[in-house]
Design an enzyme around this catalytic site. Structure first.
Site, PDB file in Angstrom:
ATOM      1  N   ASN A  43       0.837  -1.194   0.000  1.00  0.00           N
ATOM      2  CA  ASN A  43       0.000   0.000   0.000  1.00  0.00           C
ATOM      3  C   ASN A  43       0.876   1.249   0.000  1.00  0.00           C
ATOM      4  O   ASN A  43       1.966   1.269   0.561  1.00  0.00           O
ATOM      5  CB  ASN A  43      -1.006  -0.003   1.152  1.00  0.00           C
ATOM      6  CG  ASN A  43      -0.406  -0.086   2.536  1.00  0.00           C
ATOM      7  OD1 ASN A  43       0.526  -0.832   2.788  1.00  0.00           O
ATOM      8  ND2 ASN A  43      -0.967   0.673   3.461  1.00  0.00           N
ATOM      9  N   GLU A  45       0.176   5.232   0.669  1.00  0.00           N
ATOM     10  CA  GLU A  45      -0.776   6.262   1.069  1.00  0.00           C
ATOM     11  C   GLU A  45      -0.389   7.614   0.497  1.00  0.00           C
ATOM     12  O   GLU A  45       0.716   7.798  -0.013  1.00  0.00           O
ATOM     13  CB  GLU A  45      -0.839   6.334   2.602  1.00  0.00           C
ATOM     14  CG  GLU A  45      -1.401   5.085   3.223  1.00  0.00           C
ATOM     15  CD  GLU A  45      -1.470   5.131   4.729  1.00  0.00           C
ATOM     16  OE1 GLU A  45      -2.115   4.238   5.296  1.00  0.00           O
ATOM     17  OE2 GLU A  45      -0.889   6.054   5.355  1.00  0.00           O
ATOM     18  N   CYS A  54      -3.811   0.461  -2.911  1.00  0.00           N
ATOM     19  CA  CYS A  54      -3.781  -0.771  -2.126  1.00  0.00           C
ATOM     20  C   CYS A  54      -2.665  -1.690  -2.618  1.00  0.00           C
ATOM     21  O   CYS A  54      -2.243  -1.629  -3.776  1.00  0.00           O
ATOM     22  CB  CYS A  54      -5.109  -1.499  -2.251  1.00  0.00           C
ATOM     23  SG  CYS A  54      -6.509  -0.621  -1.540  1.00  0.00           S
ATOM     24  N   GLU A  56      -2.829  -4.907  -3.214  1.00  0.00           N
ATOM     25  CA  GLU A  56      -3.292  -5.790  -4.280  1.00  0.00           C
ATOM     26  C   GLU A  56      -3.283  -5.084  -5.631  1.00  0.00           C
ATOM     27  O   GLU A  56      -2.915  -5.668  -6.648  1.00  0.00           O
ATOM     28  CB  GLU A  56      -4.721  -6.284  -3.985  1.00  0.00           C
ATOM     29  CG  GLU A  56      -4.864  -7.027  -2.679  1.00  0.00           C
ATOM     30  CD  GLU A  56      -5.217  -6.144  -1.491  1.00  0.00           C
ATOM     31  OE1 GLU A  56      -5.945  -6.627  -0.613  1.00  0.00           O
ATOM     32  OE2 GLU A  56      -4.774  -4.973  -1.440  1.00  0.00           O
ATOM     33  N   CYS A  87     -10.057  -5.120   0.205  1.00  0.00           N
ATOM     34  CA  CYS A  87     -11.201  -4.207   0.236  1.00  0.00           C
ATOM     35  C   CYS A  87     -12.119  -4.516  -0.956  1.00  0.00           C
ATOM     36  O   CYS A  87     -11.771  -5.284  -1.845  1.00  0.00           O
ATOM     37  CB  CYS A  87     -10.720  -2.750   0.207  1.00  0.00           C
ATOM     38  SG  CYS A  87     -10.035  -2.219  -1.384  1.00  0.00           S
ATOM     39  N   CYS A  90     -10.548  -3.815  -4.349  1.00  0.00           N
ATOM     40  CA  CYS A  90      -9.524  -4.799  -4.732  1.00  0.00           C
ATOM     41  C   CYS A  90     -10.134  -6.159  -5.058  1.00  0.00           C
ATOM     42  O   CYS A  90      -9.628  -6.876  -5.912  1.00  0.00           O
ATOM     43  CB  CYS A  90      -8.455  -4.907  -3.656  1.00  0.00           C
ATOM     44  SG  CYS A  90      -7.322  -3.495  -3.704  1.00  0.00           S
TER      45      CYS A  90
END
Length: 136
Positions: A43, A45, A54, A56, A87, A90
């Site tokens: 990830n 940010e 993310c 993934e 999530c 994803c």
């Protein structure tokens, strides 16, 4: 296809490289193709929260950039007591490049905690096959 231990180790190594200065919640992902190619992502940010990426998504982007696919298996690792499942966005990203039976393994620092199929995490999903015949 890559061994599950290989995927876990790759996800754990890339998790350490995650850029998570705001949430301090680092996530790593490693996926394998049927050819045994392994792609990783973490990830990333951003101060403008909605534009983070993310783990993934990063692994899938690396797979596509290499001209590889589809996803045969994926490991997602995160810290904490709760399962760190992909999530919703994803899950849909994985759906684009996987089948209903593709295994998604959720891990913590100690190892694999639980395994799901894509269909278990995203039942009755919408995907590329829904758009296959749009000429009618």
């Amino acid at each position: 296809m890559a061994d599950l231990d290989v995927l876990f180790d790759a996800a754990r190594r890339v998790q350490a490289k995650a850029y998570a200065p705001y949430s301090r919640f680092k996530v790593g992902a490693a996926l394998a193709t049927a050819d045994g190619d392994v792609f990783i992502g973490c990830n990333v940010e951003n101060a403008a929260y909605p534009v983070g990426t993310c783990a993934e998504a990063g692994a899938i982007a690396a797979m596509i950039a290499a001209g590889a696919g589809p996803i045969a298996s994926i490991v997602v690792i995160g810290d904490g007591e709760a399962l760190v499942t992909p999530c919703g966005a994803c899950r849909q990203r994985i759906r684009e490049f996987a089948t209903a039976g593709t295994p998604i393994h959720v891990a913590g620092p100690e190892g694999i905690r639980r395994s799901f199929t894509l269909d278990e995490l995203l039942p009755h999903s919408f995907g590329p096959d829904n758009l296959a015949d749009t000429t009618r």
